[in-house]
Design a protein around this motif. Structure first.
Motif, PDB file in Angstrom:
ATOM      1  N   MET A 143      49.712   3.138 -25.944  1.00 54.80           N
ATOM      2  CA  MET A 143      48.419   3.798 -26.129  1.00 54.80           C
ATOM      3  C   MET A 143      48.647   5.267 -26.492  1.00 54.80           C
ATOM      4  O   MET A 143      49.575   5.913 -25.999  1.00 54.80           O
ATOM      5  CB  MET A 143      47.580   3.705 -24.855  1.00 54.80           C
ATOM      6  N   THR A 144      47.800   5.800 -27.335  1.00 52.88           N
ATOM      7  CA  THR A 144      47.953   7.186 -27.758  1.00 52.88           C
ATOM      8  C   THR A 144      46.585   7.836 -27.924  1.00 52.88           C
ATOM      9  O   THR A 144      45.598   7.146 -28.193  1.00 52.88           O
ATOM     10  CB  THR A 144      48.759   7.259 -29.073  1.00 52.88           C
ATOM     11  N   TRP A 145      46.547   9.127 -27.725  1.00 52.50           N
ATOM     12  CA  TRP A 145      45.268   9.832 -27.793  1.00 52.50           C
ATOM     13  C   TRP A 145      45.486  11.287 -28.194  1.00 52.50           C
ATOM     14  O   TRP A 145      46.604  11.817 -28.138  1.00 52.50           O
ATOM     15  CB  TRP A 145      44.552   9.770 -26.437  1.00 52.50           C
ATOM     16  N   PHE A 146      44.404  11.916 -28.597  1.00 53.02           N
ATOM     17  CA  PHE A 146      44.388  13.336 -28.927  1.00 53.02           C
ATOM     18  C   PHE A 146      42.978  13.851 -28.663  1.00 53.02           C
ATOM     19  O   PHE A 146      42.015  13.121 -28.889  1.00 53.02           O
ATOM     20  CB  PHE A 146      44.760  13.555 -30.408  1.00 53.02           C
ATOM     21  N   PRO A 147      42.869  15.066 -28.156  1.00 51.28           N
ATOM     22  CA  PRO A 147      43.889  16.020 -27.718  1.00 51.28           C
ATOM     23  C   PRO A 147      44.667  15.512 -26.501  1.00 51.28           C
ATOM     24  O   PRO A 147      44.234  14.585 -25.814  1.00 51.28           O
ATOM     25  CB  PRO A 147      43.066  17.265 -27.359  1.00 51.28           C
ATOM     26  N   GLU A 148      45.807  16.143 -26.246  1.00 55.96           N
ATOM     27  CA  GLU A 148      46.605  15.779 -25.078  1.00 55.96           C
ATOM     28  C   GLU A 148      45.807  16.029 -23.802  1.00 55.96           C
ATOM     29  O   GLU A 148      44.973  16.945 -23.735  1.00 55.96           O
ATOM     30  CB  GLU A 148      47.903  16.591 -25.045  1.00 55.96           C
ATOM     31  N   SER A 149      46.086  15.211 -22.794  1.00 56.81           N
ATOM     32  CA  SER A 149      45.362  15.334 -21.531  1.00 56.81           C
ATOM     33  C   SER A 149      46.295  14.973 -20.380  1.00 56.81           C
ATOM     34  O   SER A 149      46.817  13.865 -20.326  1.00 56.81           O
ATOM     35  CB  SER A 149      44.144  14.397 -21.502  1.00 56.81           C
ATOM     36  N   ARG A 150      46.525  15.914 -19.477  1.00 56.71           N
ATOM     37  CA  ARG A 150      47.358  15.633 -18.308  1.00 56.71           C
ATOM     38  C   ARG A 150      46.716  14.569 -17.423  1.00 56.71           C
ATOM     39  O   ARG A 150      47.395  13.732 -16.847  1.00 56.71           O
ATOM     40  CB  ARG A 150      47.582  16.919 -17.508  1.00 56.71           C
ATOM     41  N   GLY A 151      45.385  14.626 -17.328  1.00 61.29           N
ATOM     42  CA  GLY A 151      44.687  13.655 -16.495  1.00 61.29           C
ATOM     43  C   GLY A 151      44.854  12.235 -17.019  1.00 61.29           C
ATOM     44  O   GLY A 151      45.084  11.300 -16.247  1.00 61.29           O
ATOM     45  N   ASP A 198      44.437  13.086  -7.009  1.00 61.12           N
ATOM     46  CA  ASP A 198      44.956  12.579  -8.282  1.00 61.12           C
ATOM     47  C   ASP A 198      43.892  11.778  -9.022  1.00 61.12           C
ATOM     48  O   ASP A 198      43.711  11.937 -10.237  1.00 61.12           O
ATOM     49  CB  ASP A 198      46.182  11.688  -8.046  1.00 61.12           C
ATOM     50  N   LEU A 199      43.215  10.897  -8.288  1.00 61.76           N
ATOM     51  CA  LEU A 199      42.172  10.081  -8.922  1.00 61.76           C
ATOM     52  C   LEU A 199      41.052  10.951  -9.469  1.00 61.76           C
ATOM     53  O   LEU A 199      40.531  10.708 -10.566  1.00 61.76           O
ATOM     54  CB  LEU A 199      41.627   9.059  -7.923  1.00 61.76           C
ATOM     55  N   ASP A 200      40.683  11.966  -8.692  1.00 62.91           N
ATOM     56  CA  ASP A 200      39.649  12.898  -9.171  1.00 62.91           C
ATOM     57  C   ASP A 200      40.112  13.605 -10.444  1.00 62.91           C
ATOM     58  O   ASP A 200      39.317  13.811 -11.374  1.00 62.91           O
ATOM     59  CB  ASP A 200      39.335  13.929  -8.088  1.00 62.91           C
ATOM     60  N   ALA A 201      41.405  13.964 -10.480  1.00 66.94           N
ATOM     61  CA  ALA A 201      41.942  14.643 -11.661  1.00 66.94           C
ATOM     62  C   ALA A 201      41.946  13.708 -12.866  1.00 66.94           C
ATOM     63  O   ALA A 201      41.673  14.139 -14.004  1.00 66.94           O
ATOM     64  CB  ALA A 201      43.356  15.143 -11.376  1.00 66.94           C
ATOM     65  N   MET A 202      42.236  12.419 -12.642  1.00 72.18           N
ATOM     66  CA  MET A 202      42.195  11.444 -13.736  1.00 72.18           C
ATOM     67  C   MET A 202      40.777  11.313 -14.278  1.00 72.18           C
ATOM     68  O   MET A 202      40.552  11.329 -15.494  1.00 72.18           O
ATOM     69  CB  MET A 202      42.679  10.080 -13.242  1.00 72.18           C
ATOM     70  N   SER A 203      39.826  11.174 -13.368  1.00 66.94           N
ATOM     71  CA  SER A 203      38.433  11.013 -13.786  1.00 66.94           C
ATOM     72  C   SER A 203      37.954  12.237 -14.556  1.00 66.94           C
ATOM     73  O   SER A 203      37.341  12.119 -15.625  1.00 66.94           O
ATOM     74  CB  SER A 203      37.543  10.778 -12.563  1.00 66.94           C
ATOM     75  N   GLN A 204      38.264  13.418 -14.031  1.00 71.06           N
ATOM     76  CA  GLN A 204      37.855  14.639 -14.721  1.00 71.06           C
ATOM     77  C   GLN A 204      38.594  14.788 -16.040  1.00 71.06           C
ATOM     78  O   GLN A 204      38.038  15.279 -17.037  1.00 71.06           O
ATOM     79  CB  GLN A 204      38.120  15.864 -13.839  1.00 71.06           C
ATOM     80  N   GLY A 205      39.858  14.318 -16.066  1.00 71.81           N
ATOM     81  CA  GLY A 205      40.620  14.363 -17.304  1.00 71.81           C
ATOM     82  C   GLY A 205      39.961  13.554 -18.399  1.00 71.81           C
ATOM     83  O   GLY A 205      39.892  13.988 -19.560  1.00 71.81           O
ATOM     84  N   TRP A 206      39.483  12.362 -18.039  1.00 73.57           N
ATOM     85  CA  TRP A 206      38.773  11.545 -19.019  1.00 73.57           C
ATOM     86  C   TRP A 206      37.515  12.254 -19.512  1.00 73.57           C
ATOM     87  O   TRP A 206      37.233  12.285 -20.718  1.00 73.57           O
ATOM     88  CB  TRP A 206      38.400  10.192 -18.408  1.00 73.57           C
ATOM     89  N   LYS A 207      36.758  12.836 -18.588  1.00 70.52           N
ATOM     90  CA  LYS A 207      35.512  13.495 -18.980  1.00 70.52           C
ATOM     91  C   LYS A 207      35.773  14.700 -19.879  1.00 70.52           C
ATOM     92  O   LYS A 207      35.075  14.901 -20.891  1.00 70.52           O
ATOM     93  CB  LYS A 207      34.740  13.923 -17.728  1.00 70.52           C
ATOM     94  N   TRP A 254      38.473  15.327 -21.728  1.00 76.26           N
ATOM     95  CA  TRP A 254      38.990  14.851 -23.016  1.00 76.26           C
ATOM     96  C   TRP A 254      37.852  14.334 -23.889  1.00 76.26           C
ATOM     97  O   TRP A 254      37.760  14.648 -25.078  1.00 76.26           O
ATOM     98  CB  TRP A 254      40.022  13.757 -22.781  1.00 76.26           C
ATOM     99  N   GLY A 255      36.957  13.547 -23.290  1.00 75.61           N
ATOM    100  CA  GLY A 255      35.868  12.942 -24.049  1.00 75.61           C
ATOM    101  C   GLY A 255      34.854  13.941 -24.576  1.00 75.61           C
ATOM    102  O   GLY A 255      34.076  13.623 -25.477  1.00 75.61           O
ATOM    103  N   SER A 256      34.859  15.137 -24.013  1.00 71.82           N
ATOM    104  CA  SER A 256      33.911  16.163 -24.469  1.00 71.82           C
ATOM    105  C   SER A 256      34.426  16.923 -25.688  1.00 71.82           C
ATOM    106  O   SER A 256      33.681  17.706 -26.280  1.00 71.82           O
ATOM    107  CB  SER A 256      33.634  17.157 -23.335  1.00 71.82           C
TER     108      SER A 256
END
Length: 274
Positions: free
Chosen positions: A151-159, A243-252, A254-256
């Motif tokens: 899987m690959t994505w952009f921009p990069e996201s630590r989350g 960590d889970l909170d950071a993942m969730s926020q990372g998705w949000k 990134w998606g913005s």
């Protein structure tokens, strides 16, 4: 009658007794799975379908692909039945069974199909050994699975990077194989299917429009907090709540981004029974 709507019988399977679905069946998971259709998830198979085929859909989930080809736990199967009814599809039968010990007689189906199933099964080679005999001579066993490492994505996201690492840990601790896509050909050969009988291909999902990004982001931002993935990650020490909170926020976050883009690679196999 169209090729897709002409299937005479379908049967959906929940997870096997031994297999553990990494994400479970939380609403956020079913929301993601319900996006899948025959067109976007098994295009590699559609040209092989003909009228009046009997098709077994192993691991049907909420049934969106199954209903398309015809036109989990019991609550998931009920969602599949409801979806088929809403689509006016009546030539489907849903049943619970074990893909590692199928109860159908040999030579029962023209097509035996599994989408995103083998990655969750503790013995995918045995699953293919069970699927192949129930296909009729001249029939097809078809499987498609994603590859999380690819899987690959952009921009990069630590989350999101943390999410992928943790997902792979949880999936493997469940006995699954998150990079199943690249292994399908190898598993089919190990199941005793001859190389000449196998067509191995790959295809992708890509999310790039604002609507796609919003939907994809929302499903994962919820899943990392509320699905079985979250419970397992916490209980097994692969992640903390922070960590889970950071993942969730990372998705949000990134998606913005206006240039958010996400690509998923899938491996596919068509195994023809002679």
């Amino acid at each position: 009658m169209s090729k897709i709507a002409s299937a005479a019988l379908m049967a959906g399977f929940a997870k096997t007794a031994e297999a553990v679905h990494t994400h479970g069946h939380h609403e956020s998971v079913l929301r993601s799975h319900s996006w899948r259709t025959a067109q976007n998830s098994c295009a590699y198979l559609l040209s092989s379908l003909t009228p009046n085929m009997r098709i077994l859909d192993v691991g049907c989930g909420p049934g969106t692909i199954t209903a398309d080809l015809a036109k989990a736990p019991e609550d998931v199967l009920q969602k599949a039945r409801d979806h088929a009814a809403a689509q006016g599809v009546t030539n489907i039968t849903y049943a619970m069974d074990d893909v590692l010990a199928l109860s159908f007689p040999d030579n029962s189906f023209d097509v035996v199909h599994a989408h995103q199933v083998l990655q969750h099964v503790p013995d995918p080679i045995l699953a293919l050994k069970e699927m192949f005999p129930v296909a009729k001579p001249g029939g097809i066993v078809a499987a498609r699975d994603t590859d999380f490492e690819a899987m690959t994505w952009f921009p990069e996201s630590r989350g999101i990077a943390l999410w992928r690492k943790t997902h792979q840990q949880v999936a493997r601790s469940n006995g699954g194989q998150p990079d199943a896509g690249r292994r399908l050909l190898s598993w089919a050969l190990a199941a005793g299917i001859l190389k000449a009988q196998i067509t191995a291909t790959a295809s992708t999902w890509c999310y790039s429009t604002p609507e796609e990004i919003t939907w994809w982001t929302s499903t994962w931002a919820d899943r990392v907090l509320s699905s079985e993935f979250a419970t397992s990650a916490l209980e097994r020490g692969f992640a903390t709540q922070e960590d889970l909170d950071a993942m969730s926020q990372g998705w949000k976050t990134w998606g913005s981004q206006p240039d958010a883009w996400f690509g998923l690679l899938h491996g596919e196999i068509l195994c023809r029974k002679v």
